[in-house]
Design a protein around this motif. Sequence first.
Motif, mmCIF file in Angstrom:
data_model
loop_
_atom_site.group_PDB
_atom_site.id
_atom_site.type_symbol
_atom_site.label_atom_id
_atom_site.label_comp_id
_atom_site.label_asym_id
_atom_site.label_seq_id
_atom_site.Cartn_x
_atom_site.Cartn_y
_atom_site.Cartn_z
ATOM 1 N N ALA A 62 0.828 -1.206 0.000
ATOM 2 C CA ALA A 62 0.000 0.000 0.000
ATOM 3 C C ALA A 62 0.860 1.252 0.000
ATOM 4 N N LEU A 63 1.974 1.206 0.742
ATOM 5 C CA LEU A 63 2.878 2.344 0.790
ATOM 6 C C LEU A 63 3.544 2.564 -0.568
ATOM 7 N N GLU A 66 0.931 4.230 -2.706
ATOM 8 C CA GLU A 66 0.659 5.598 -2.273
ATOM 9 C C GLU A 66 1.781 6.552 -2.668
ATOM 10 N N GLU A 67 3.026 6.137 -2.409
ATOM 11 C CA GLU A 67 4.145 7.052 -2.623
ATOM 12 C C GLU A 67 4.539 7.196 -4.091
ATOM 13 N N GLY A 69 2.008 7.352 -6.343
ATOM 14 C CA GLY A 69 0.817 7.918 -6.956
ATOM 15 C C GLY A 69 0.021 6.939 -7.784
ATOM 16 N N PRO A 71 -2.581 4.494 -6.616
ATOM 17 C CA PRO A 71 -3.448 3.813 -5.644
ATOM 18 C C PRO A 71 -4.200 2.622 -6.223
ATOM 19 N N VAL A 74 -2.515 -1.114 -5.685
ATOM 20 C CA VAL A 74 -2.205 -1.652 -4.357
ATOM 21 C C VAL A 74 -2.163 -3.182 -4.355
#
Length: 239
Positions: A62-63, A66-67, A69, A71, A74
């Motif tokens: 997930a990180l 997220e980092e 861009g 999403p 995931v």
Amino acid sequence: MTAHRILAWSPSAIVFDCDGTLMDTERHWMEARSITFRSFGLKPPAGFAERAKGVHYAECGALMAEETGKPDLVDDLTAALLDNFMALVHEEPVTMPGAATLVRLAARYLPLAVASNCPREMVESCLDRAGLLPFFGHVVVAGEDVPPKPRPEVYQIAARLCGVPPQDALAVEDSLTGAESARRAGLRVLGIGSPPADRSAEQVDLWVESLAVPELTTWARDRIASRTPLADRGDGPGD
């Protein structure tokens, strides 16, 4: 200084983290993350390796999403990360310095458990290939019913399965995420590696460079090997 809380003490059980504590897998996670980023055409954000250390693999996926861009990726990133890691570990399972010696000695006198954020299949496979799995009475992993570190449940459950109150058990950890989990559960904590420069290092009672340092070898001989062997008490591993 809280080193005396370890070196002047004899625990009634020891609960080990697996990744980076028993098994030299952190480099495999780093490589798996790099392979996964590349396979999706993504570039690792600066400092990502440090932020990902000790994090549950699903949270790491997930990180990553997220980092970068992304999403919507995931699930795909998480699955690819785990697959890549498992392939690397299968090719080259390596124990951390001093880990096998300490485990084999301690298992004669104390109940031992593993508390990990990694999947059970990975933990048991790594330990089995390293010849260490039979020395552990219990393997507790984060999953649907057990929240991951830094929540305390994995260590609370591990201590209970070993038959001791948390305050009588020692946790052995290489990450601050794991150390926080053990501390919140009430265990004393032995940290492996270099302590961080900030106050987060205080989560750990004693930091040692590795499980092979002489002071730890002396402690194990004087404080653990002086106990009555489990076999003589009729409650050794596998009994």
